[in-house]
Design an enzyme around this catalytic site. Structure first.
Site: not given
Length: 164
Positions: A17, A41, A90, A129
């Site tokens: 990040h 979440k 990514r 993460s």
């Protein structure tokens, strides 16, 4: 003034990040790093903690402001006068998902915002993460994944959650 937004959950913020944020900060006058709170979440860190960790690792970049939000990104951007969305990529699977979001955001905003994709640097291609949380859970090495300023807080949270 060109204002951009880089949004994410940052649970926790990783070196991947940080890399995208540093590179994105050179493309605009002001970069708002928006810490998202999604009520559906489950997070390791509270919204306030995630914002604090993010501020801590980005404190040396002068044109960045860290804010929190929930709701639609487009609404947040309108409120803050932003016209660019920055997204990190990514893998090819990221591209498909991010492209759909970009088109959706552009449609909601009546074409008033654009999305810029920044590819992850090679060393962070597979960093997320969730990978960091997994490594931390098993007391693995975090130095390659996290800024040293927040490693102790992530380790403490992993120990706390392992006790539950």
């Amino acid at each position: 003034m060109k204002v951009a937004v880089y949004a994410g959950s940052f649970d926790p913020i990783t070196k991947g990040h940080q890399d995208v944020i540093k590179r994105a900060s050179k493309l605009c006058d002001k970069l708002i790093v928006a810490v998202l709170n999604n009520k559906n979440k489950k997070y390791w860190f509270s919204l306030e903690e995630r914002k604090e960790l993010t501020e801590k690792v980005l404190e040396d970049i002068p044109n960045i402001e860290v804010l929190d939000f929930s709701g639609l990104l487009v609404t947040f951007m309108e409120k803050h006068g932003a016209e660019l969305v920055i997204r990190g990529l990514r893998a090819v699977s990221d591209y498909e998902y991010e492209l759909a979001l970009a088109y959706g955001n552009q449609e909601i905003a009546d074409g008033e915002i654009e999305t810029i994709f920044i590819p992850a640097s090679k060393e962070y291609l597979y960093l997320s993460s969730s990978v960091v949380r997994e490594v931390a859970t098993y007391d693995g090495k975090l130095e390659k994944f996290l800024d040293e300023k927040i490693i102790s807080q992530v380790r403490e949270r992993a120990k706390l959650l392992n006790r539950e």
